[in-house]
Scaffold this active site. Structure first.
Site, PDB file in Angstrom:
ATOM      1  N   ARG A   1       0.844  -1.194   0.000  1.00  0.00           N
ATOM      2  CA  ARG A   1       0.000   0.000   0.000  1.00  0.00           C
ATOM      3  C   ARG A   1       0.875   1.237   0.000  1.00  0.00           C
ATOM      4  O   ARG A   1       1.905   1.280   0.666  1.00  0.00           O
ATOM      5  CB  ARG A   1      -0.888   0.035   1.243  1.00  0.00           C
ATOM      6  CG  ARG A   1      -2.173  -0.743   1.123  1.00  0.00           C
ATOM      7  CD  ARG A   1      -3.032  -0.603   2.358  1.00  0.00           C
ATOM      8  NE  ARG A   1      -2.402  -1.166   3.523  1.00  0.00           N
ATOM      9  CZ  ARG A   1      -1.784  -0.487   4.462  1.00  0.00           C
ATOM     10  NH1 ARG A   1      -1.734   0.842   4.408  1.00  0.00           N
ATOM     11  NH2 ARG A   1      -1.225  -1.091   5.479  1.00  0.00           N
TER      12      ARG A   1
ATOM     13  N   TYR B   1      -1.665  -3.574  -6.929  1.00  0.00           N
ATOM     14  CA  TYR B   1      -1.348  -4.429  -5.795  1.00  0.00           C
ATOM     15  C   TYR B   1      -2.255  -4.217  -4.580  1.00  0.00           C
ATOM     16  O   TYR B   1      -2.527  -3.076  -4.201  1.00  0.00           O
ATOM     17  CB  TYR B   1       0.115  -4.197  -5.356  1.00  0.00           C
ATOM     18  CG  TYR B   1       0.533  -5.194  -4.312  1.00  0.00           C
ATOM     19  CD1 TYR B   1       0.859  -6.494  -4.691  1.00  0.00           C
ATOM     20  CD2 TYR B   1       0.534  -4.877  -2.960  1.00  0.00           C
ATOM     21  CE1 TYR B   1       1.199  -7.436  -3.739  1.00  0.00           C
ATOM     22  CE2 TYR B   1       0.869  -5.811  -2.008  1.00  0.00           C
ATOM     23  CZ  TYR B   1       1.206  -7.091  -2.394  1.00  0.00           C
ATOM     24  OH  TYR B   1       1.541  -8.027  -1.459  1.00  0.00           O
TER      25      TYR B   1
ATOM     26  N   LYS C   1      -9.439  -2.185   1.855  1.00  0.00           N
ATOM     27  CA  LYS C   1      -9.179  -1.031   2.705  1.00  0.00           C
ATOM     28  C   LYS C   1      -9.978   0.184   2.224  1.00  0.00           C
ATOM     29  O   LYS C   1     -10.451   0.976   3.029  1.00  0.00           O
ATOM     30  CB  LYS C   1      -7.681  -0.723   2.746  1.00  0.00           C
ATOM     31  CG  LYS C   1      -6.829  -1.910   3.198  1.00  0.00           C
ATOM     32  CD  LYS C   1      -7.150  -2.308   4.611  1.00  0.00           C
ATOM     33  CE  LYS C   1      -6.714  -3.674   5.015  1.00  0.00           C
ATOM     34  NZ  LYS C   1      -5.557  -4.030   5.648  1.00  0.00           N
TER      35      LYS C   1
ATOM     36  N   HIS D   1     -10.469  -2.265  11.664  1.00  0.00           N
ATOM     37  CA  HIS D   1      -9.366  -3.108  11.162  1.00  0.00           C
ATOM     38  C   HIS D   1      -9.145  -4.235  12.173  1.00  0.00           C
ATOM     39  O   HIS D   1      -8.165  -4.222  12.910  1.00  0.00           O
ATOM     40  CB  HIS D   1      -8.126  -2.218  11.033  1.00  0.00           C
ATOM     41  CG  HIS D   1      -7.022  -2.819  10.245  1.00  0.00           C
ATOM     42  ND1 HIS D   1      -5.721  -2.381  10.350  1.00  0.00           N
ATOM     43  CD2 HIS D   1      -7.007  -3.816   9.319  1.00  0.00           C
ATOM     44  CE1 HIS D   1      -4.961  -3.070   9.520  1.00  0.00           C
ATOM     45  NE2 HIS D   1      -5.701  -3.950   8.899  1.00  0.00           N
TER      46      HIS D   1
ATOM     47  N   SER E   1      -1.437  -3.707  10.207  1.00  0.00           N
ATOM     48  CA  SER E   1      -1.080  -4.641   9.140  1.00  0.00           C
ATOM     49  C   SER E   1       0.230  -5.337   9.485  1.00  0.00           C
ATOM     50  O   SER E   1       1.164  -4.709   9.967  1.00  0.00           O
ATOM     51  CB  SER E   1      -0.888  -3.894   7.821  1.00  0.00           C
ATOM     52  OG  SER E   1      -2.064  -3.221   7.467  1.00  0.00           O
TER      53      SER E   1
ATOM     54  N   CYS F   1       0.942  -7.551  11.779  1.00  0.00           N
ATOM     55  CA  CYS F   1       1.230  -7.765  13.192  1.00  0.00           C
ATOM     56  C   CYS F   1       0.554  -9.025  13.712  1.00  0.00           C
ATOM     57  O   CYS F   1       0.342  -9.192  14.915  1.00  0.00           O
ATOM     58  CB  CYS F   1       0.791  -6.563  14.029  1.00  0.00           C
ATOM     59  SG  CYS F   1       1.829  -5.120  13.779  1.00  0.00           S
TER      60      CYS F   1
ATOM     61  N   ASP G   1      -9.243  -9.613   9.144  1.00  0.00           N
ATOM     62  CA  ASP G   1      -8.746  -8.271   8.818  1.00  0.00           C
ATOM     63  C   ASP G   1      -9.734  -7.145   9.085  1.00  0.00           C
ATOM     64  O   ASP G   1      -9.325  -6.074   9.517  1.00  0.00           O
ATOM     65  CB  ASP G   1      -8.322  -8.239   7.341  1.00  0.00           C
ATOM     66  CG  ASP G   1      -7.442  -7.041   7.001  1.00  0.00           C
ATOM     67  OD1 ASP G   1      -6.597  -6.670   7.828  1.00  0.00           O
ATOM     68  OD2 ASP G   1      -7.606  -6.473   5.909  1.00  0.00           O
TER      69      ASP G   1
ATOM     70  N   ARG H   1       2.109 -12.287  -0.344  1.00  0.00           N
ATOM     71  CA  ARG H   1       0.781 -12.613   0.189  1.00  0.00           C
ATOM     72  C   ARG H   1       0.220 -13.905  -0.390  1.00  0.00           C
ATOM     73  O   ARG H   1       0.648 -14.356  -1.445  1.00  0.00           O
ATOM     74  CB  ARG H   1      -0.184 -11.471  -0.183  1.00  0.00           C
ATOM     75  CG  ARG H   1       0.202 -10.116   0.379  1.00  0.00           C
ATOM     76  CD  ARG H   1      -0.426  -9.869   1.710  1.00  0.00           C
ATOM     77  NE  ARG H   1       0.094  -8.684   2.384  1.00  0.00           N
ATOM     78  CZ  ARG H   1      -0.489  -8.159   3.458  1.00  0.00           C
ATOM     79  NH1 ARG H   1      -1.580  -8.678   3.960  1.00  0.00           N
ATOM     80  NH2 ARG H   1       0.036  -7.116   4.059  1.00  0.00           N
TER      81      ARG H   1
HETATM   82  O1  SAT Z   1      -2.371  -4.295   1.082  1.00  0.00           O
HETATM   83  S1  SAT Z   1      -3.518  -4.557   1.986  1.00  0.00           S
HETATM   84  O2  SAT Z   1      -4.048  -3.316   2.497  1.00  0.00           O
HETATM   85  O3  SAT Z   1      -4.536  -5.270   1.262  1.00  0.00           O
HETATM   86  C1  SAT Z   1      -3.012  -5.507   3.304  1.00  0.00           C
HETATM   87  C2  SAT Z   1      -2.679  -4.705   4.504  1.00  0.00           C
HETATM   88  O4  SAT Z   1      -1.859  -3.796   4.427  1.00  0.00           O
HETATM   89  O5  SAT Z   1      -3.228  -4.981   5.583  1.00  0.00           O
HETATM   90 MN    MN Z   2      -5.054  -5.264   7.258  1.00  0.00          MN
END
Ligand code: SAT
Ligand code: MN
Length: 587
Positions: free
Chosen positions: A72, A200, A209, A229, A251, A253, A278, A369
């Site tokens: 991100r 991505y 998000k 979140h 994210s 963690c 998530d 991922r």
């Molecule tokens: O890249 S994403 O936002 O889908 C995953 C994350 O950062 O939690």
């Molecule tokens: Mn996340």
């Protein structure tokens, strides 16, 4: 152009997008297995997807994104509302007019000689009154096959929408992938998202998000609910009591690991089930019970570090029907990442070049991922698709803090719990393009995802729990280290012991000791003998050092100043009380 909707508003918007992006053709997606197979076949034929070893990873594929497009991009993420002050200090802001001038032209002709896919999807159980419809336009077949896993895609969404105008419009174009021209823009006043020049993750899977957190947080504020979140997990006790908890962690963690946790071997009779890893949408029902749904239908989990010890259930789950992104590839055409197992002698790294363990680089990108449907999860809760959501017994906040924060503590009250969430801080991770490892305030793990002013968000949280039987709030930190940087707490499955204490607190069974920052367990309630954590480390994990916390309070003061005048007075009071308790402890 074939479609099964008579929704004039939708058809008109699609026509507008097509006029702007000028695709060669337009395809309406139905989310079917057949559609998924056709897309995967054509991507595999063109070398965009690599088919993995069917004996070990049937129906699974590897995709490599552009090396400058792997996480991100928070610096390119904007909230576009009329008044800058509504976006607050944690967001980049651009006026809708400015976005129209500077972002829209980037979409002009961006789909020339490409296919424009239209993806209708529902966030949440199809028949849930809390679910919402989105339509994503994209020219990336990779995004289509991921969306087919991550959201409930298909005609059900069009049916649910009917002729309503109430849906989220997401326009995504791959463009040139030029990071300098990359924009992820959220029009929070018209439920619209524009994303250009990235393909991505959270930049391009607009359901995740962008919709389910940034736009949904604004909807939640307006409609009296919360988009968070958070993972959602179930715990059934040996007495057959079914609890669910939600936990907010930034994210990368360990939300996914916690959501699928396997209790330690020595602890019998509990069952952990997974509802989500998530995002949670939370609201109080007519009886005043807090309920949560997972708006998503799949996992977009971090691969590195996942192994049969850290997350045996995920390892089991990703062996079929999974799309891997930016992991390494073994000679045997299996995926490999750092921390999965002993490194292979040779492999192809995430950028497609030959790799050996002697290379000074990673085989898998740190933010690589896996995308897997929820239904593949061996611990999936039977209630995962319940239209009413699941009842929540406790709210947990967590961060990644090498020092200061104890393993677990409990808030004294709802307002104190909101204060703890609001002042969370965490070390940054590879999930975003920002530098890794610096501590930043990450309120409720929502810093990159709250679509409006963070001060108003705190107010909304305070209000939300005010008149209800709000559940107890806890804070956890699995990441305390010694002076050599080694973790003090074994984590992963052993985190169950902390969950167990939380549940026993909810049931009124476990005792707690008061400290200036909150209530902590007695060491004997967490550190059973079979855990083998030395006494001195037990002490350290539960220690609260007032002088260190007073320093933290200064940092919180600085953060609170950035929040400005909408900072709720209840949080200022909580901060004063905390300082008072800390100073008293020093007397
Ligand atoms: O890249 S994403 O936002 O889908 C995953 C994350 O950062 O939690
Ligand atoms: Mn996340």
């Amino acid at each position: 152009m074939f479609h099964s909707t008579t929704n004039k508003n939708l058809i008109h918007w699609i026509e507008e997008c097509a006029t702007l992006c000028v695709p060669q053709n337009i395809v309406w997606c139905d989310g079917s297995e057949e559609e998924q197979n056709v897309l995967i076949k054509s991507m595999t034929d063109q070398g965009e997807l690599i088919s993995l070893n069917p004996d070990h990873f049937p129906s699974s594929y590897l995709y490599r994104s552009h090396p400058n497009d792997v996480a991100r991009d928070e610096s390119k993420t904007f909230i576009c509302c009329e008044h800058k002050s509504d976006s607050g200090p944690t967001n980049n802001w651009m006026s809708p007019q400015q976005a129209e001038q500077s972002i829209k032209p980037l979409f002009q002709n961006c789909m020339k000689q490409r296919t424009m896919y239209i993806i209708p999807y529902v966030m949440g159980p199809i028949d849930s009154p809390f679910s919402k419809v989105g339509i994503q336009i994209t020219d990336s077949p990779y995004i289509v096959i991921n969306m087919n896993i991550m959201a409930r895609v298909g005609n059900d969404a069009l049916k649910k929408l009917g002729n309503s105008h109430d849906y989220v419009k997401g326009m995504h174009g791959l463009g040139t992938l030029d990071p300098n021209q990359r924009f992820i823009a959220h029009f929070t006043e018209s439920n619209t998202i524009w994303s250009i020049n990235s393909g991505y993750g959270g930049n391009a899977l607009l359901s995740k998000k962008c919709f389910a957190l940034r736009l949904a947080s604004v909807m939640g504020k307006n409609e009296g609910w919360l988009a968070e979140h958070m993972l959602i997990l179930g715990i059934r006790t040996p007495e057959n009591k079914q609890h669910y908890v939600v936990a907010a962690l930034p994210s990368s963690c360990g939300k996914t690991n916690l959501a699928m946790l396997q209790p330690p071997y020595s602890i019998k009779g509990y069952e952990i089930t997974t509802v989500g890893d998530d995002i949670a949408w939370l609201r109080f029902d007519d009886q005043g019970v807090l309920r949560a749904i997972n708006p998503e239908a799949g996992f977009f989990g971090v691969a590195p570090g996942t192994n049969t010890t850290t997350n045996p259930n995920a390892m089991n789950m990703i062996h079929r029907n999974t799309i891997f992104t930016n992991v390494g590839l073994t000679d045997n055409r299996c995926p490999w990442w750092e921390g999965m197992s002993e490194p292979p002698e040779t492999a192809i790294d995430w950028q497609g070049t030959t790799w050996t363990p002697n290379n000074n680089t990673c085989a898998a990108h740190p933010n690589s991922r896996y995308t897997t449907p929820l239904t593949e999860c061996p611990t999936l809760a039977t209630t995962w698709d319940d239209p009413q959501g699941v009842p929540i017994s406790a709210i947990i906040f967590g961060g990644r803090r090498a020092k200061l924060t104890p393993l677990i503590y409990q808030a004294y009250s709802w307002n104190h719990g909101v204060f703890i969430g609001a002042t969370m801080a965490s070390e940054t991770t590879a999930a975003a393009t920002t530098p890794v490892g610096t501590i930043r305030r990450d309120p409720m793990a929502m810093r990159p995802f709250c679509g409006y002013h963070i001060g108003d968000y705190f107010n909304h949280w305070l209000d939300f729990g005010k008149n209800n039987q709000s559940p107890p709030v806890f804070a956890v930190n699995w990441f305390r280290t010694n002076d050599n940087g080694q973790f003090l707490w074994p984590g992963f499955g052993e985190n169950f012991r902390v969950l167990q204490w939380i549940i026993e607190r909810c049931e009124g069974i476990a005792e707690a000791q008061e400290t200036p920052i909150g209530m902590i367990p007695y060491a004997s309630d967490i550190f059973a003998e079979d855990l083998n954590v030395p006494h001195s480390i037990q002490q350290e994990l539960l220690s609260v050092t007032p002088t260190h916390w007073l320093n933290e309070c200064e940092d919180i003061d600085i953060f609170f100043q950035t929040v400005g005048s909408s900072l709720p007075s209840a949080l200022i009071q909580e901060h004063q009380s905390l300082k008072g308790r800390l100073k008293n402890a020093l007397l």
